[in-house]
Each structure stands twice: as structure tokens, then as C-alpha cells.
Design a protein around this motif. Structure first.
Motif, mmCIF file in Angstrom:
data_model
loop_
_atom_site.group_PDB
_atom_site.id
_atom_site.type_symbol
_atom_site.label_atom_id
_atom_site.label_comp_id
_atom_site.label_asym_id
_atom_site.label_seq_id
_atom_site.Cartn_x
_atom_site.Cartn_y
_atom_site.Cartn_z
ATOM 1 N N GLN A 1 0.841 -1.191 0.000
ATOM 2 C CA GLN A 1 0.000 0.000 0.000
ATOM 3 C C GLN A 1 0.883 1.250 0.000
ATOM 4 O O GLN A 1 2.073 1.169 0.305
ATOM 5 C CB GLN A 1 -0.941 -0.049 1.206
ATOM 6 N N PRO A 2 0.327 2.433 -0.350
ATOM 7 C CA PRO A 2 1.154 3.633 -0.513
ATOM 8 C C PRO A 2 2.099 3.939 0.649
ATOM 9 O O PRO A 2 3.254 4.311 0.428
ATOM 10 C CB PRO A 2 0.110 4.739 -0.684
ATOM 11 N N LEU A 3 1.642 3.779 1.900
ATOM 12 C CA LEU A 3 2.508 4.090 3.040
ATOM 13 C C LEU A 3 3.704 3.151 3.092
ATOM 14 O O LEU A 3 4.833 3.582 3.360
ATOM 15 C CB LEU A 3 1.710 4.010 4.349
ATOM 16 N N ALA A 4 3.476 1.855 2.815
ATOM 17 C CA ALA A 4 4.577 0.886 2.822
ATOM 18 C C ALA A 4 5.594 1.227 1.736
ATOM 19 O O ALA A 4 6.809 1.185 1.965
ATOM 20 C CB ALA A 4 4.034 -0.526 2.621
ATOM 21 N N VAL A 5 5.099 1.594 0.546
ATOM 22 C CA VAL A 5 5.999 1.959 -0.561
ATOM 23 C C VAL A 5 6.794 3.205 -0.184
ATOM 24 O O VAL A 5 8.006 3.288 -0.418
ATOM 25 C CB VAL A 5 5.200 2.191 -1.856
ATOM 26 N N ALA A 6 6.126 4.200 0.419
ATOM 27 C CA ALA A 6 6.806 5.434 0.821
ATOM 28 C C ALA A 6 7.905 5.147 1.849
ATOM 29 O O ALA A 6 8.990 5.739 1.792
ATOM 30 C CB ALA A 6 5.792 6.427 1.384
ATOM 31 N N LYS B 1 11.804 5.783 1.354
ATOM 32 C CA LYS B 1 12.555 6.613 2.307
ATOM 33 C C LYS B 1 13.858 5.933 2.709
ATOM 34 O O LYS B 1 14.923 6.553 2.803
ATOM 35 C CB LYS B 1 11.718 6.894 3.553
ATOM 36 N N ALA B 2 13.777 4.590 2.923
ATOM 37 C CA ALA B 2 14.980 3.831 3.278
ATOM 38 C C ALA B 2 16.007 3.892 2.145
ATOM 39 O O ALA B 2 17.213 4.028 2.388
ATOM 40 C CB ALA B 2 14.613 2.384 3.589
ATOM 41 N N THR C 1 10.547 12.080 4.557
ATOM 42 C CA THR C 1 11.936 12.519 4.383
ATOM 43 C C THR C 1 12.147 13.978 4.777
ATOM 44 O O THR C 1 13.288 14.413 4.935
ATOM 45 C CB THR C 1 12.386 12.348 2.914
ATOM 46 N N GLY C 2 11.045 14.733 4.909
ATOM 47 C CA GLY C 2 11.168 16.157 5.221
ATOM 48 C C GLY C 2 11.577 16.994 4.011
ATOM 49 O O GLY C 2 11.990 18.143 4.158
#
Length: 249
Positions: free
Chosen positions: A93-98, A102-103, A135-136
């Protein structure tokens, strides 16, 4: 300057999507898959920036099943220098991909992340914004023009009232809209060259990311079929139908 370009493997936009008989999702068995069109535009833009001499390296990234390697090879045929596949069979889902992206951003330290504004399968339009938040980084969404110079990116955005231009300090996240560019035709020599380019495979656990779904899909169903229209003898009957049957007046 390094650019990270996430790409997603989706059902080809020319294919008529079919829902599984049990309503658990979309049937992708024996269905043609391809790169998400918005992500293809993102790869093209990153390669164009490289051709202008602004960018030195373009890294394509995909998250998903083993077959996503084909999508990454297409990205490298367009012009990406190398690729990374975060391989997993889990529903992403989008949050997992994000979080996965980020990693990879922390690991690769790109100055720019360019990705499609949304995928044509789930139409979520969330991953770019979530990545910017995690990531800010500043973000420019729905980009129809991108210019990079002097450590800043000028992004022309498509908004409801017309166009808006924002200036982003690098590193930044940019999501692409349809009018940004027209992706080039991938030639056979470039497809052959792409086979020799490096493709790294990692697992979500290697990046320390939990990709367990936060949302559960209860049921997927096709939209109701449109009923046939009817002919009316006069205007009075038409008005009556619009008022009492369709209830639009």
C-alpha cells in the motif's frame, strides 16, 4: 547529481480490467502488464535532465514481485543507469511503498526523487506526498514543467485555476503530470543494452521496513452497467422524466 525514479508495474492501460469472480480483487492472470504511464513520464524527465548535463545518474526503483524486473529493464532501456528492486509478494500500500523509498533515499542520498503523480491501478495519488513527509523534503506535485539549476528546482504545477510555479530547494520530491513530456520510443539496441545494466535486488527486511497492509479490501466489484436510453414524444414528457424519474431538476 543523482535522481531516484520509482516505477510501478501495473495492468497495461489498453487492457480491459476484469474483477475476480469471488470479488477479492482484479484478475491479472495472463494479463499484459507494463510500466505505469505516469512513471514512464518520470523516467523520461530524469533522462532528459541527464542529457542536459544537470543530472549525472538516474536510478530506477520498483517495489513488488519478481516480474517487476521487466519494468525496471524498460526504465533502463529508456535511459536509467541502474535499478533496484525491493522484492516482496506482500500487498504493498502507498505508506509501505513510501517507507521503502525513504529507506532507499537514506541509502542513496539522491538530490531529486521524480515519480508519477498516481498509479492507474489504485489511483491513490499518495506515495509522493507521503515520501516527502517522511523525508522532510519539499514537494512539487502534478508537474507539467521542471527546471533544475543552482541547487533549486522550479516546478510548474497544474492546479484547478491554471498553472502555479513553485521553487524547491534540493533535495526535493516531484510528481509528474501527463503534460510534462512524451516518453520516447524504446529501441531494440537500448533494450539489449539494458540487459547488461546492474539490477540490485533487496528485501524489505534488509531495509528494516514493515510492509504489512494497514487497510483491508473487503470487496471489489464492477460499476453497474448503464441502462439503455429511452425516447420521449415531447418536451413536457422529457421535463416530467427529468423531474420525477431521474430527479435532476
Amino acid at each position: 547529481m543523482k535522481v531516484l525514479v520509482p516505477v510501478k508495474r501495473v495492468v497495461d492501460y489498453n487492457v480491459k480490467v476484469r474483477v475476480k469472480s469471488d470479488g477479492t480483487g482484479v484478475d491479472i492472470a495472463n494479463v499484459k502488464m507494463s510500466m505505469n504511464p505516469f512513471d514512464e513520464i518520470a523516467v523520461e524527465e530524469a533522462v532528459r535532465l541527464k542529457e542536459k548535463g544537470v543530472v549525472t545518474e538516474v536510478i530506477a526503483v520498483s517495489c513488488g514481485v519478481t516480474q517487476c524486473q521487466e519494468t525496471l529493464r524498460t526504465a533502463m532501456a529508456i535511459g536509467a543507469d541502474r535499478a533496484i528492486l525491493v522484492e516482496t509478494d506482500a500487498e504493498l500500500q502507498p505508506l509501505a511503498v513510501a517507507k521503502l523509498l525513504k529507506a532507499l533515499v537514506d541509502k542513496e542520498q539522491p538530490q531529486l526523487v521524480v515519480l508519477g503523480k498516481q498509479a492507474i491501478d489504485d489511483d491513490c495519488n499518495q506515495t509522493g506526498q507521503m515520501l516527502a513527509a517522511l523525508t522532510g523534503m519539499p514537494q512539487g506535485t502534478f508537474a507539467s514543467k521542471v527546471e533544475v539549476a543552482d541547487g533549486k528546482a522550479a516546478v510548474t504545477r497544474e492546479v484547478d485555476g491554471g498553472l502555479e510555479t513553485v521553487s524547491l530547494s534540493l533535495p526535493a520530491v516531484v510528481t509528474t503530470d501527463l503534460r510534462l513530456n512524451e516518453p520516447r520510443y524504446v529501441t531494440l539496441p537500448n533494450i539489449m543494452k539494458a540487459k547488461k545494466k546492474p539490477l540490485e535486488i533487496v528485501k524489505p527486511a534488509d531495509l528494516g521496513v514493515d510492509v504489512a497492509p494497514r487497510i483491508k479490501t473487503l470487496k471489489v466489484e464492477e460499476p453497474p452497467k448503464r441502462s439503455a436510453g429511452i425516447k420521449v414524444p415531447d418536451v413536457a414528457t422529457l421535463v416530467d422524466k427529468l423531474k420525477n424519474t431521474a430527479k435532476v431538476l
